[in-house]
Design a protein around this motif. Structure first.
Motif, short mmCIF file in Angstrom:
data_model
loop_
_atom_site.label_atom_id
_atom_site.label_comp_id
_atom_site.label_asym_id
_atom_site.label_seq_id
_atom_site.Cartn_x
_atom_site.Cartn_y
_atom_site.Cartn_z
N GLU A 1 26.37 55.98 47.41
CA GLU A 1 26.45 55.66 45.98
C GLU A 1 25.10 55.25 45.42
N ARG A 2 24.85 55.63 44.17
CA ARG A 2 23.63 55.19 43.48
C ARG A 2 23.85 53.85 42.80
N PHE A 3 25.10 53.46 42.55
CA PHE A 3 25.38 52.19 41.89
C PHE A 3 26.81 51.76 42.16
N GLU A 4 27.05 50.47 41.98
CA GLU A 4 28.39 49.91 42.15
C GLU A 4 29.20 50.08 40.87
N LYS A 5 30.51 50.01 41.00
CA LYS A 5 31.41 50.10 39.85
C LYS A 5 31.12 48.96 38.87
N THR A 6 31.24 49.28 37.58
CA THR A 6 31.05 48.26 36.56
C THR A 6 31.85 48.62 35.31
N ILE A 7 32.26 47.62 34.56
CA ILE A 7 32.98 47.84 33.32
C ILE A 7 31.97 48.16 32.21
N ILE A 8 32.20 49.26 31.50
CA ILE A 8 31.39 49.61 30.33
C ILE A 8 32.35 50.05 29.23
N CYS A 9 31.84 50.17 28.01
CA CYS A 9 32.70 50.61 26.92
C CYS A 9 33.06 52.09 27.10
N ALA A 10 34.18 52.47 26.52
CA ALA A 10 34.65 53.85 26.63
C ALA A 10 33.64 54.83 26.04
N ASP A 11 32.91 54.40 25.00
CA ASP A 11 31.91 55.29 24.39
C ASP A 11 30.77 55.59 25.36
N CYS A 12 30.32 54.59 26.11
CA CYS A 12 29.27 54.82 27.11
C CYS A 12 29.79 55.69 28.25
N ASN A 13 31.01 55.44 28.68
CA ASN A 13 31.60 56.25 29.75
C ASN A 13 31.74 57.71 29.29
N SER A 14 32.16 57.91 28.05
CA SER A 14 32.27 59.27 27.51
C SER A 14 30.90 59.91 27.35
N ALA A 15 29.90 59.11 26.98
CA ALA A 15 28.54 59.64 26.84
C ALA A 15 28.02 60.17 28.18
N ASP A 16 28.36 59.48 29.27
CA ASP A 16 28.00 59.94 30.61
C ASP A 16 28.58 61.33 30.85
N ALA A 17 29.86 61.49 30.57
CA ALA A 17 30.53 62.78 30.80
C ALA A 17 29.97 63.86 29.87
N GLU A 18 29.77 63.53 28.62
CA GLU A 18 29.26 64.51 27.65
C GLU A 18 27.84 64.94 28.00
N ALA A 19 27.00 64.00 28.39
CA ALA A 19 25.63 64.35 28.76
C ALA A 19 25.63 65.33 29.94
N LYS A 20 26.49 65.09 30.92
CA LYS A 20 26.55 65.98 32.09
C LYS A 20 26.98 67.39 31.69
N LYS A 21 27.87 67.50 30.70
CA LYS A 21 28.30 68.83 30.23
C LYS A 21 27.14 69.60 29.62
N ARG A 22 26.18 68.89 29.07
CA ARG A 22 25.06 69.51 28.35
C ARG A 22 23.89 69.88 29.26
N ILE A 23 23.93 69.49 30.52
CA ILE A 23 22.79 69.70 31.41
C ILE A 23 23.08 70.87 32.35
N PRO A 24 22.36 71.97 32.18
CA PRO A 24 22.58 73.11 33.06
C PRO A 24 22.20 72.79 34.50
N GLY A 25 23.05 73.16 35.43
CA GLY A 25 22.75 73.01 36.84
C GLY A 25 22.94 71.63 37.42
#
Length: 180
Positions: free
Chosen positions: A81-105
């Motif tokens: 793992e690069r980091f331990e689990k942590t509570i963040i807002c749903a907007d930040c968690n969604s931003a993680d997922a959305e950013a990954k969708k936008r990055i080719p490869g």
């Protein structure tokens, strides 16, 4: 629409990624629903070895792997793992997922750390985040080599597990009453 994570945090809680307090996170949706959610953000690489074992042995892989190798999967998953689990807002968690969708490869098991999310979002009160795809790509490119080393280690651990190597014998003496 709120969740248990929201309810369990104090009113003065701040998201460690965007820095917003709860009153800056909550909002009313287009459907006139109060949206108030916090998520448990985790590194998706944690499931990499178990997903490979599931593919190899089936859904009940913990019972099918060679004896004494479960600890190798469990501890190995924590190790990569690069980091331990942590509570963040749903907007930040969604931003993680959305950013990954936008990055080719980008690898599907990659997850951004809290401090990395902070670098590619623009947070405003009571709305979802704007994402800088360029900044997210730069972070991925900067972290890709480290991530590949973690994948290589996961592959080595997976190989050891399926071959029954590096097994660990449980302490059978702890399970018995020494006075009996």
């Amino acid at each position: 629409d709120l969740n248990e994570n929201w309810a369990n945090q104090s009113q003065d809680w701040r998201c460690p990624a965007c820095g917003r307090q709860k009153q800056q996170i909550v909002r009313v949706t287009r459907q006139d629903v109060l949206f108030a959610k916090l998520e448990l953000h985790h590194d998706h690489i944690h499931e990499y070895i178990s997903n490979k074992l599931k593919s190899h042995f089936g859904n009940d892989w913990p019972r099918k792997i060679p004896k004494g190798t479960y600890d190798l999967e469990h501890l190995g998953s924590l190790l990569i793992e690069r980091f331990e689990k942590t509570i963040i807002c749903a907007d930040c968690n969604s931003a993680d997922a959305e950013a990954k969708k936008r990055i080719p490869g980008i690898h599907s098991s990659f997850s951004f750390r809290v401090e990395e999310i902070r670098q590619f979002i623009r947070a405003k009160p009571n709305t979802s985040h704007e994402i800088s795809t360029d900044k997210a790509i730069a972070i991925w490119q900067d972290q890709a080599q480290d991530f590949q080393l973690r994948l290589n280690l996961a592959e080595q651990l997976f190989g050891h597990i399926i071959r029954g190597e590096v097994s660990r014998t449980p302490n059978i003496y702890l399970e018995r009453d020494p006075t009996a």
